[in-house]
Write an enzyme that holds these catalytic residues in place. Structure first.
Site, PDB file in Angstrom:
ATOM      1  N   ASP A   1       0.798  -1.225   0.000  1.00  0.00           N
ATOM      2  CA  ASP A   1       0.000   0.000   0.000  1.00  0.00           C
ATOM      3  C   ASP A   1       0.827   1.270   0.000  1.00  0.00           C
ATOM      4  O   ASP A   1       0.281   2.364  -0.087  1.00  0.00           O
ATOM      5  CB  ASP A   1      -0.933   0.008   1.220  1.00  0.00           C
ATOM      6  CG  ASP A   1      -2.070  -0.984   1.076  1.00  0.00           C
ATOM      7  OD1 ASP A   1      -1.892  -1.969   0.346  1.00  0.00           O
ATOM      8  OD2 ASP A   1      -3.132  -0.793   1.704  1.00  0.00           O
TER       9      ASP A   1
ATOM     10  N   GLU B   1      -4.947  -3.337  -7.128  1.00  0.00           N
ATOM     11  CA  GLU B   1      -6.038  -4.127  -6.554  1.00  0.00           C
ATOM     12  C   GLU B   1      -7.313  -3.294  -6.601  1.00  0.00           C
ATOM     13  O   GLU B   1      -7.328  -2.141  -6.192  1.00  0.00           O
ATOM     14  CB  GLU B   1      -5.723  -4.556  -5.116  1.00  0.00           C
ATOM     15  CG  GLU B   1      -5.330  -3.429  -4.183  1.00  0.00           C
ATOM     16  CD  GLU B   1      -5.008  -3.893  -2.770  1.00  0.00           C
ATOM     17  OE1 GLU B   1      -4.060  -4.701  -2.640  1.00  0.00           O
ATOM     18  OE2 GLU B   1      -5.676  -3.453  -1.824  1.00  0.00           O
TER      19      GLU B   1
END
Length: 876
Positions: A458, A529
């Site tokens: 992330d 994602e």
């Protein structure tokens, strides 16, 4: 027999012996592994006994003595977490049903260390015996024959121990004291918001512990770098490397001999006492090499590298490995987006996010079924965020031609710099992270399926961490791309720069036309994602995972938290956004079966649209270079984020992906009503004819148009025509598309249920996990379709069942759903269908085939939103 063959054979045999069948606790026999007599073989520990430290007064020095009484311990397989072992032994039955994982597990069991104990037998001493521990969740103290060897810290931080002086002829005892795990504090495994966490935080062993025996010089590893001549692929350079270690206190000269791709290798190397050296062989040139391709583009041949180390004319060690000849480049395009080029061809990544089993159980047949599902849906890649799996996974991906993007996970000890992750790294944590990276680079480096490693998820790691990781890649001989993260968060940092991969959502429901937008997660660039969130499994699966109360709440009270959604608080602990959109668009559900039927249609259209929008834009001004559907599968039975359910039951989401990813596919565009043909394979298609028809829900043809002589260069996109705005359509209507070849044979068929009142995304009020809508489409006309009757014929032989279904009514069937059942009524799974959720107009028929495990005369069930359900036993 080579070390590789011995390890795989023993490992799989042990898995089948210990991992699949429950065992009683009482009267357990000791687990004893017999080491191979060959000096150069690695042998996996074939099984363990485990017990809680709370039940023991003995210390490691006593527990690791041969003949220690472990008769009251639990017997488990060679790879097992503590909880997996307890489940295997019947301590916690039916753990994945309802809230049993929360309510029926004593968490005090996992607040103390657990002991793993095993014994192994050797005939005689070896001049060099090494214990290889591939990592421990979260950390382990290792003992052998009453002596403490040291610690192993972290799930992926492999460590070796020289046990030559401790091993004795006959029985030897090995014990590992495993500490409780906390993903915020330890280099462990976290389930983040994917699933409810395993109550033991997966404390235990993920991969095989091995014992290696050898002579004066050991082969620590071998690998191959390949370089293709591009673009013609007429030759390839292969360069073999061997890592060798002198195990003695005196200089040694070792003769390395073997073969790489059937080319002979030979080189003499001098090693100082205790020296470790990486030896590079002279490159070999292969003419017209057999190239490894992602499966849509070609074959997946594998070559072998075999090496033998000889000292004074005697074999000292032997190694064997497989590799593929292929070339992978990953860089940023002119728009700053990540792209992948394989063997000189830019390939759009169409992947899914991988979830291991929640208890990290190794099940080779299940892995095989899931990778076959991945291919069947037309996906070409899998991203592994932090769950880096066992060797069988990578061997299957190599064989099936599925590209892999492994990497570290977010939001825990692996990525503390996000601000929502684990504890900040202390000085002692850097060597653990570095050792983990080095071990995994060595573990992965020969697999052609592995096309990159993501050192962040992330957020990109800080510069010092990036440089530390890159140094470890270099030590391991890594030749694949390294990507800083799956997200743009943190901005470009040296030395790797920008990730070129966006992670701006969505993670919850959005309408199909969202993907045709120009913001956030819409189809452009590379998406690390993203998906429309919740996926409702088939009715059998829903009933099998939820209690009666939970089933009622699912369709009556969508805002009520469901234990089988994502972990944590809103938005992922309930299905309100999905269920509200379902009711607004398809009509308020009237029962659980009605809810599930409507949900399958919603999942089908959502998933199909996401894949189709990205496919259409593969050559756009800002091309869609790839994305990872979030997620491919689930760690346990779940209502969230999957293309197929935990029990391997394919439903609406699965067949939406399969339809969108046909090799040659005709599709409709939600943004501008254009019809295009997308090719996902390297062959050119021409002399195609496309037909589009628009129907009202009562079956009236409102518009039709055809175009012939169409060609599409593959992979590529061919514009066909644009449908006009058809006046006086019903609120819900259908668009049917058909593509035929020069002989009139069907190439692709596709049916859409659409609305005269479109969904309107409210982009301005988007949040990180979804974009709201200011207007919902009206698809309620599907609920008013008259019930349709069908005629079904089915024949079955061995592992194939052929089904012909004909619509005998005057009503349109938007999606007839086919299910196979065993004699006891349970579903026949896993199963792959040539097609499913098929649309049938009055009088039409279609024949499809299912592949499954050999079964005599299965029952075929037909259902759907307006199909009168019926069952038929297949004939032989």
């Amino acid at each position: 027999m080579s070390a590789l063959r011995v390890r795989v054979a023993l490992s799989l045999a042990a898995l089948l012996t210990f991992s699949l069948a429950p065992a009683s606790v009482a009267a357990q026999a000791d687990v004893v592994t017999t080491l191979s007599e060959a000096e150069s073989d690695d042998t996996a520990i074939s099984g363990w006994q485990i017990q809680s430290s709370a039940q023991l007064a003995a210390a490691g020095e006593e527990i690791s003595q041969p003949r220690y009484d472990g008769s009251r311990w639990y017997r488990v397989g060679p790879r097992s977490t503590v909880l997996a072992g307890l489940v295997q032994n019947g301590r916690y039955p039916d753990l994945f049903h309802g809230t049993n994982l929360r309510d029926n597990v004593n968490r005090a069991d996992f607040q103390v260390p657990w002991w793993y104990r095993s014994e192994f037998h050797v005939r005689d001493r070896s001049p060099n015996t090494v214990l290889k521990v591939p990592g421990v969740i979260s950390r382990g103290e290792v003992f052998l024959n009453g002596t403490r060897l040291g610690d192993v810290v972290g799930v992926y931080n492999a460590r070796e121990f020289d046990i030559s002086a401790l091993v004795k002829p006959g029985r030897n005892a090995l014990a590992i004291k495993v500490a409780p795990a906390d993903p915020k504090k330890d280099f462990a495994i976290s389930w983040i918001d994917w699933a409810q966490p395993a109550p033991d935080n997966n404390m235990g062993l993920l991969r095989d512990v091995e014992i290696a025996r050898g002579g004066a010089v050991s082969l620590l590893g071998s690998y191959v770098h390949t370089k293709l001549a591009l673009p013609g692929l007429e030759s390839a350079e292969v360069k073999a490397f061997a890592e060798v270690r002198n195990n003695t206190n005196a200089p040694q000269t070792v003769l390395l001999q073997g073969e790489v791709a059937s080319r002979r290798l030979s080189q003499a190397v001098r090693l100082d006492a205790g020296e470790t050296k990486t030896v590079a062989f002279t490159p070999e040139t292969l003419r017209n090499p057999r190239v490894w391709w992602p499966y849509q583009y070609g074959e997946q041949p594998l070559y072998r590298l075999e090496l033998t180390a000889r000292v004074n004319g005697r074999t000292s060690d032997h190694s064997a490995t497989k590799f593929g000849v292929r070339d992978v480049v990953s860089n940023l395009n002119a728009k700053g987006d990540r792209q992948f080029i394989v063997n000189g061809k830019q390939i759009q990544i169409r992947g899914g996010g991988w979830a291991s089993d929640l208890l990290l159980r190794t099940q080779p047949e299940r892995l095989d079924a899931q990778l076959r599902y991945t291919r069947d849906m037309g996906l070409n890649a899998i991203r592994l965020e932090g769950k880096l799996e066992t060797p069988e996974f990578y061997e299957l991906a190599d064989r099936y031609g599925i590209m892999l993007l492994p990497g570290w996970e977010c939001c825990d000890k692996w990525e503390p710099w996000t601000g929502w992750g684990g504890e900040d790294w202390k000085p002692e944590d850097y060597p653990i992270a570095a050792g983990s990276l080095n071990a995994q680079a060595r573990f992965l480096r020969n697999h052609p399926s592995v096309i990159a490693f993501l050192i962040g998820s992330d957020i990109s790691p800080p510069e010092d961490v990036q440089r530390m990781y890159l140094a470890e890649f270099d030590k391991a001989g890594w030749a694949n791309p390294v990507v800083p993260a799956a997200s743009l968060n943190g901005g470009p940092k040296p030395p790797l720069g920008s990730s070129g991969s966006k992670m701006e959502g969505p993670y919850d429901w959005v309408p199909p036309n969202y993907w045709y937008g120009d913001k956030l997660g819409a189809a452009f660039g590379f998406g690390g994602e993203l998906s429309a969130g919740h996926s409702i499994p088939a009715l059998d699966t829903v009933k099998g995972m939820l209690t009666a109360t939970e089933q009622e709440q699912l369709w009556r009270e969508p805002a009520t938290p469901q234990f089988h959604t994502g972990r944590g608080n809103e938005p992922f602990n309930n299905l309100y956004l999905f269920s509200n959109a379902l009711a607004q668009r398809y009509g308020t559900p009237t029962s659980l079966p009605d809810y599930v039927d409507k949900a399958q249609l919603a999942n089908y259209e959502q998933v199909r649209a996401q894949f189709e929008a990205n496919a259409r834009r593969m050559n756009a001004e800002r091309p869609a270079t790839g994305f990872i559907y979030w997620m491919l599968n689930n760690a346990w039975p779940s209502l969230n984020w999957h293309l197929y359910s935990y029990d391997l039951n394919p439903a609406g989401a699965y067949f939406g992906a399969k339809k969108a990813n046909e090799p040659i596919h005709i599709q409709y565009s939600y943004d501008d009503r254009s019809v295009v043909i997308v090719g996902q394979s390297p062959k050119k298609a021409d002399r195609l004819t496309a037909t589009a028809e628009v129907y009202t829900t009562d079956g009236k043809l409102a518009h039709s148009q055809t175009k012939s002589g169409i060609s599409v260069s593959l992979p590529g996109v061919a514009e066909v025509f644009t449908l006009p705005e058809v006046p006086n359509l019903s609120a819900t209507y259908f668009v049917r598309l058909k593509l035929t070849d020069a002989h009139g044979k069907d190439v692709s068929k596709n049916t859409y249920w659409l609305s005269s009142k479109p969904d309107v995304p409210d982009w301005a009020n988007s949040v990180w996990y979804y974009t709201p809508v200011s207007q919902f489409a009206d698809l309620k006309g599907l609920s008013t379709l008259p019930k349709a009757s069908v005629d079904v014929r089915a024949r079955s032989f061995g592992d194939k069942t052929t089904v012909t279904i004909r619509n005998t009514s005057s009503s349109i069937i938007p999606a007839a759903q086919l299910t196979l059942r065993k004699a006891d009524g349970s579903q026949l799974l896993p199963v792959t269908w040539s097609d499913n959720y098929v649309a049938l107009w009055p009088g039409e028929s279609v024949t499809v085939q299912a592949s499954h495990q050999p079964t005599r005369r299965p029952t075929v069930e037909v259902g759907g939103i307006n199909v009168a359900s019926q069952r038929l036993t297949a004939t032989e």
